[in-house]
Design a protein around this motif. Sequence first.
Motif, short mmCIF file in Angstrom:
data_model
loop_
_atom_site.label_atom_id
_atom_site.label_comp_id
_atom_site.label_asym_id
_atom_site.label_seq_id
_atom_site.Cartn_x
_atom_site.Cartn_y
_atom_site.Cartn_z
N ARG A 37 0.83 -1.20 0.00
CA ARG A 37 0.00 0.00 0.00
C ARG A 37 0.86 1.26 0.00
N ALA A 126 -5.89 2.28 9.69
CA ALA A 126 -6.99 2.70 8.81
C ALA A 126 -7.22 1.69 7.70
N ALA A 127 -6.14 1.20 7.09
CA ALA A 127 -6.27 0.25 5.98
C ALA A 127 -6.86 -1.08 6.45
N SER A 129 -8.58 -1.72 9.25
CA SER A 129 -9.94 -1.52 9.73
C SER A 129 -10.93 -1.42 8.56
N ALA A 130 -10.57 -0.66 7.55
CA ALA A 130 -11.45 -0.53 6.37
C ALA A 130 -11.60 -1.87 5.67
N ALA A 131 -10.51 -2.62 5.55
CA ALA A 131 -10.57 -3.93 4.88
C ALA A 131 -11.50 -4.89 5.61
N GLY A 133 -14.13 -3.95 7.16
CA GLY A 133 -15.45 -3.32 7.27
C GLY A 133 -15.68 -2.68 8.63
N HIS A 134 -14.60 -2.32 9.30
CA HIS A 134 -14.64 -1.69 10.63
C HIS A 134 -15.34 -2.58 11.67
#
Length: 169
Positions: A37, A126-127, A129-131, A133-134
């Motif tokens: 990333r 952040a990456a 957590s987003a992956a 779906g939190h």
Amino acid sequence: MHDGAQQTGPAAGPGDEQRWAELADLVLIISREIQFRRYTDERAVHLSQSEGMVMRYLKSDPAATPSRIAAATGLQRTNLSTVLRGLENKGFIERHAHSDDGRGVTVHSTERGSSNTILVRQEWAAAVSAAAGHDTRHLDAALTLLAAVEAGLTRGRPRPRATPSTTGP
């Protein structure tokens, strides 16, 4: 667990070896995806895996000797010297003499190094957590399991072989 069954004890059952292999594969894949990333914060500096291991270690041992860093990270001393030189050139660490004869050294993270570690960890958080779906429902269990795996692998790390130059006369 894939079949809905709950394994409650430490004993391995049929199919567990395959599931452990799946876990190892996923950990390696996730690690590579995180490394691939690009950072969204332009101040964040990408580090090699070895550089990152050293910076993470310095969070827990802020005045570490190179031998402690090598033992904790599993890096060979010669490779560690190269990594430390690179981190020093980036302004992420400083070396300080700590003995009367000036030969002993401790390694310290600089403000720039500490700031980068914080930025990078925020990017990773952040990456990941987003992956996911939190969804934090299984986060504590995952952290507990992965910490146990890391500790067990570190404890069981093979010792470096002695070379003729390190075995004495």
